[in-house]
Design a protein around this motif. Structure first.
Motif, mmCIF file in Angstrom:
data_model
loop_
_atom_site.group_PDB
_atom_site.id
_atom_site.type_symbol
_atom_site.label_atom_id
_atom_site.label_comp_id
_atom_site.label_asym_id
_atom_site.label_seq_id
_atom_site.Cartn_x
_atom_site.Cartn_y
_atom_site.Cartn_z
ATOM 1 N N VAL A 181 -28.165 7.533 -5.320
ATOM 2 C CA VAL A 181 -29.542 7.259 -5.733
ATOM 3 C C VAL A 181 -30.420 8.064 -4.782
ATOM 4 O O VAL A 181 -30.536 7.721 -3.599
ATOM 5 C CB VAL A 181 -29.874 5.762 -5.656
ATOM 6 C CG1 VAL A 181 -31.322 5.512 -6.040
ATOM 7 C CG2 VAL A 181 -28.934 4.962 -6.554
ATOM 8 N N HIS A 182 -30.971 9.150 -5.308
ATOM 9 C CA HIS A 182 -31.642 10.151 -4.478
ATOM 10 C C HIS A 182 -30.594 10.730 -3.525
ATOM 11 O O HIS A 182 -29.623 11.293 -3.968
ATOM 12 C CB HIS A 182 -32.848 9.535 -3.757
ATOM 13 C CG HIS A 182 -33.842 8.910 -4.701
ATOM 14 N ND1 HIS A 182 -34.510 9.644 -5.659
ATOM 15 C CD2 HIS A 182 -34.249 7.616 -4.850
ATOM 16 C CE1 HIS A 182 -35.289 8.834 -6.355
ATOM 17 N NE2 HIS A 182 -35.142 7.602 -5.891
ATOM 18 N N THR A 183 -30.763 10.571 -2.219
ATOM 19 C CA THR A 183 -29.772 11.112 -1.278
ATOM 20 C C THR A 183 -28.859 10.026 -0.717
ATOM 21 O O THR A 183 -27.924 10.316 0.022
ATOM 22 C CB THR A 183 -30.494 11.806 -0.104
ATOM 23 O OG1 THR A 183 -31.352 10.856 0.552
ATOM 24 C CG2 THR A 183 -31.341 12.974 -0.604
ATOM 25 N N GLU A 184 -29.090 8.804 -1.090
ATOM 26 C CA GLU A 184 -28.310 7.687 -0.555
ATOM 27 C C GLU A 184 -27.139 7.359 -1.473
ATOM 28 O O GLU A 184 -27.272 7.334 -2.695
ATOM 29 C CB GLU A 184 -29.220 6.458 -0.423
ATOM 30 C CG GLU A 184 -28.490 5.195 -0.035
ATOM 31 C CD GLU A 184 -29.362 3.958 -0.191
ATOM 32 O OE1 GLU A 184 -28.830 2.838 -0.060
ATOM 33 O OE2 GLU A 184 -30.575 4.115 -0.474
ATOM 34 N N VAL A 185 -25.972 7.115 -0.867
ATOM 35 C CA VAL A 185 -24.809 6.696 -1.635
ATOM 36 C C VAL A 185 -24.953 5.209 -1.945
ATOM 37 O O VAL A 185 -24.895 4.357 -1.054
ATOM 38 C CB VAL A 185 -23.506 6.960 -0.866
ATOM 39 C CG1 VAL A 185 -22.310 6.412 -1.646
ATOM 40 C CG2 VAL A 185 -23.325 8.453 -0.622
ATOM 41 N N ALA A 190 -22.045 9.596 -13.516
ATOM 42 C CA ALA A 190 -22.481 9.050 -12.232
ATOM 43 C C ALA A 190 -23.859 9.576 -11.851
ATOM 44 O O ALA A 190 -24.679 8.854 -11.293
ATOM 45 C CB ALA A 190 -21.465 9.390 -11.144
ATOM 46 N N SER A 191 -24.110 10.845 -12.167
ATOM 47 C CA SER A 191 -25.422 11.424 -11.855
ATOM 48 C C SER A 191 -26.524 10.726 -12.628
ATOM 49 O O SER A 191 -27.572 10.354 -12.076
ATOM 50 C CB SER A 191 -25.407 12.920 -12.165
ATOM 51 O OG SER A 191 -26.686 13.476 -11.968
ATOM 52 N N GLN A 192 -26.307 10.513 -13.913
ATOM 53 C CA GLN A 192 -27.301 9.814 -14.723
ATOM 54 C C GLN A 192 -27.394 8.332 -14.338
ATOM 55 O O GLN A 192 -28.471 7.741 -14.382
ATOM 56 C CB GLN A 192 -26.935 9.947 -16.209
ATOM 57 C CG GLN A 192 -27.002 11.362 -16.735
ATOM 58 C CD GLN A 192 -28.392 11.959 -16.537
ATOM 59 O OE1 GLN A 192 -29.397 11.350 -16.889
ATOM 60 N NE2 GLN A 192 -28.442 13.158 -15.964
ATOM 61 N N ALA A 193 -26.249 7.789 -13.928
ATOM 62 C CA ALA A 193 -26.255 6.392 -13.498
ATOM 63 C C ALA A 193 -27.102 6.215 -12.245
ATOM 64 O O ALA A 193 -27.766 5.188 -12.071
ATOM 65 C CB ALA A 193 -24.832 5.918 -13.239
ATOM 66 N N GLY A 194 -27.079 7.203 -11.357
ATOM 67 C CA GLY A 194 -27.906 7.130 -10.150
ATOM 68 C C GLY A 194 -29.372 6.995 -10.494
ATOM 69 O O GLY A 194 -30.108 6.222 -9.851
ATOM 70 N N ILE A 195 -29.824 7.730 -11.513
ATOM 71 C CA ILE A 195 -31.225 7.625 -11.942
ATOM 72 C C ILE A 195 -31.495 6.249 -12.528
ATOM 73 O O ILE A 195 -32.505 5.602 -12.209
ATOM 74 C CB ILE A 195 -31.535 8.730 -12.973
ATOM 75 C CG1 ILE A 195 -31.344 10.116 -12.350
ATOM 76 C CG2 ILE A 195 -32.946 8.565 -13.512
ATOM 77 C CD1 ILE A 195 -31.473 11.252 -13.333
ATOM 78 N N ALA A 196 -30.569 5.763 -13.363
ATOM 79 C CA ALA A 196 -30.752 4.449 -13.985
ATOM 80 C C ALA A 196 -30.739 3.345 -12.939
ATOM 81 O O ALA A 196 -31.536 2.399 -12.994
ATOM 82 C CB ALA A 196 -29.649 4.207 -15.019
ATOM 83 N N ILE A 197 -29.849 3.455 -11.960
ATOM 84 C CA ILE A 197 -29.778 2.442 -10.903
ATOM 85 C C ILE A 197 -31.041 2.474 -10.056
ATOM 86 O O ILE A 197 -31.575 1.434 -9.660
ATOM 87 C CB ILE A 197 -28.523 2.674 -10.033
ATOM 88 C CG1 ILE A 197 -27.267 2.343 -10.843
ATOM 89 C CG2 ILE A 197 -28.588 1.837 -8.757
ATOM 90 C CD1 ILE A 197 -25.978 2.736 -10.166
ATOM 91 N N GLY A 198 -31.546 3.682 -9.776
ATOM 92 C CA GLY A 198 -32.795 3.799 -9.025
ATOM 93 C C GLY A 198 -33.938 3.098 -9.736
ATOM 94 O O GLY A 198 -34.722 2.362 -9.114
#
Length: 518
Positions: free
Chosen positions: A129-133, A159-167
């Motif tokens: 999520v951004h630069t954080e794991v 996983a990349s798209q999930a990072g945006i959704a999780i953010g």
């Protein structure tokens, strides 16, 4: 079909797009994470999937969402891994994609519980999520063979798209939690400014904070004269009633930090050497937040959770600290408002007392003198029953004057929260007398006063005490007054009783003795 029209093991590209859109459609974080691991397993043909949420401060997994495991299998596995060892730990320590054809042959594989289903092929990617794991996606046991590079590429996109959704979900959840804390702080401020007593105000702060922080208890501590801290208010519905009164000894490391205005965050209250109270063994993660206003520490808000509960996150700590700052300000404002109201009552009572003294008492006294003069003249002239009637009228006026003066004396006492014990009420009366007399009367109790005196007898005793103190105030050259309350006496008729003795050294005075059966 061209290679760029397909992904993974033959899944069409629209399936990936549908999965990405599905992952990003939720705003509730837990729902998003569960949907993500289910989608990843389905998209790659994996029998089992897991998504581990990583705590960056502690370097371990705090939550694990799974796919493909039945309830019976999860029960056989027991406690889920924390990510400190094995391949899961390796991916946390080195957050880079990892693909293994045989998980059991990897030297990093360890710590598999006995009830765990057999797993060989493995695929793992970090979720950023951004630069954080934020966490890691783990997939095992691909149907039809080992995981391929195409599976890895597919999972990395997901996983990349999930990072945006999780953010987005985290922002939404944080906003909702912040809103609840703000509403809670506003409710506390409103409650405190409605005129609650000091004890109720502190309990309100503890109760509201406990609910907002999902804590097992909410407690408020205040500094003691010895330099320690004592729990003065608590909200702990599932805990014994021995929390209030618990003290932290002076010099404790936790106390040094709190007195310096710094918050204290504890992983496990039961094992942390800084915690020294007897109640610490009941609790796990805890926050201790200073309540300060204008640079002055007025107390501490502590929010312990049960042992084994989830530790507080950075967001939890931030929101609770902001709540503590607002609660401290509300406590100061409520105290100032209470003082202003007490001052207004005191000024009003003082005005009433002056009016009674200057107008009513003086007029009654003048009337008494006139009647006394009339009585003497009538006695010389007639010698009949007129003398007796006038004498009774003079006595009644004198009694009325005494009662009014007693009321004036009571009005001149400073307003305060009424004590609940008989001893406290007696001391309050004598303290008020001290403000009028210029010195504090001595008070002595004999016997279990609070245990044996009922409300009715106590009320009559206090009335007699007020009258005796008012009489002492009227005498000239009074420099000392002693008050004795004795509940060990035996009355003339043999019954146990209470005796009040008030003695002063003024001119024309003598001991005032009042007795009543218990």
């Amino acid at each position: 079909m061209r290679a760029d029209d397909r992904s993974g093991d033959g899944a069409p590209l629209p399936v990936l797009l549908e999965a990405v859109l599905g992952v990003g459609s939720e705003l509730e974080l837990h729902t998003t994470l569960q949907h993500l691991v289910d989608t990843a397993a389905e998209l790659t043909g994996a029998r089992y999937g897991a998504l581990g949420v990583v705590d960056p401060e502690r370097g371990r997994l705090t939550e694990l969402f799974t796919a493909g495991l039945t309830d019976a299998e999860r029960e056989r596995i027991g406690a889920l891994p924390d990510g400190r060892t094995g391949v899961l730990g390796a991916l946390i320590q080195d957050p880079r994609p990892l693909r293994l054809d045989d998980l059991t042959a990897d030297p990093r594989s360890s710590g598999v519980p006995p009830g765990h289903p057999p797993m060989r092929s493995f695929l793992g990617v970090p979720i950023r999520v951004h630069t954080e794991v934020f966490g890691n996606l783990y997939l095992t046991e691909k149907r039809g063979g080992p995981f391929t590079e195409e599976d890895l590429a597919l999972l990395r996109v997901l996983a990349s798209q999930a990072g945006i959704a999780i953010g987005n979900a985290r922002l939404y959840e944080t906003a909702r939690r912040r809103e609840r804390w703000i509403e809670g702080a506003a409710a506390v401020t409103t409650s405190l400014l409605t005129g609650d007593t000091a004890a109720n105000a502190l309990t309100t702060v503890a109760e509201r904070a406990r609910l907002l922080a999902d804590a097992a208890a909410g407690v408020v501590l205040q500094p003691t004269p010895e330099g320690g801290m004592e729990i003065v208010a608590a909200s702990a519905p599932d805990d014994p009633d021995d929390i209030v009164g618990t003290t932290i000894a002076p010099g404790s490391p936790v106390l040094v930090q709190l007195l310096g205005g710094e918050p204290v965050f504890i992983e496990d209250s039961a094992t942390d050497p800084r915690m020294t109270t007897h109640v610490r063994t009941r609790f796990g993660p805890s926050m201790m937040l200073p309540l300060q206003s204008g640079g002055k520490l007025i107390g501490t808000l502590a929010l312990p959770r049960r042992r084994g509960a989830e530790p507080y996150t950075a967001v939890d700590r931030l929101l609770a600290a902001q709540f503590a700052s607002q609660a401290a300000l509300a406590l100061v404002l409520a105290d100032a408002q209470h003082n202003r109201e007490r001052l207004a009552v005191y000024e009003d009572r003082d005005r009433i007392a002056r009016d009674l003294h200057d107008l009513v008492v003086q007029r009654l006294f003048a009337t008494e003198m006139m009647l006394e003069s009339t009585r003497r003249r009538a006695a010389k002239a007639s010698g009949d029953d007129t003398d007796e009637l006038l004498t009774r009228a003079v006595d009644e006026l004198d009694s009325t004057i005494q009662e009014v003066r007693t009321a004036i004396f009571a009005l001149q006492q400073p307003p305060a929260d009424a004590p609940t014990t008989v001893r406290g009420r007696v001391l309050r009366e004598t303290d008020g007398a001290g403000a009028v007399l210029g010195f504090r009367p001595s008070v002595r109790f004999s016997g279990a006063v609070d245990a044996v005196l009922g409300d009715a007898v106590a009320g009559r005793l206090l009335s007699a005490l007020r009258g005796a103190l008012a009489a002492a105030h009227r005498r000239a050259r009074v420099s000392s007054v002693s008050v004795v309350v004795d509940v060990t006496v035996v009355l003339a008729d043999g019954r146990p009783g209470v005796r009040l003795t008030v003695t002063d050294d003024g001119e024309g005075g003598g001991p005032v003795i009042w007795e009543a059966p218990l």
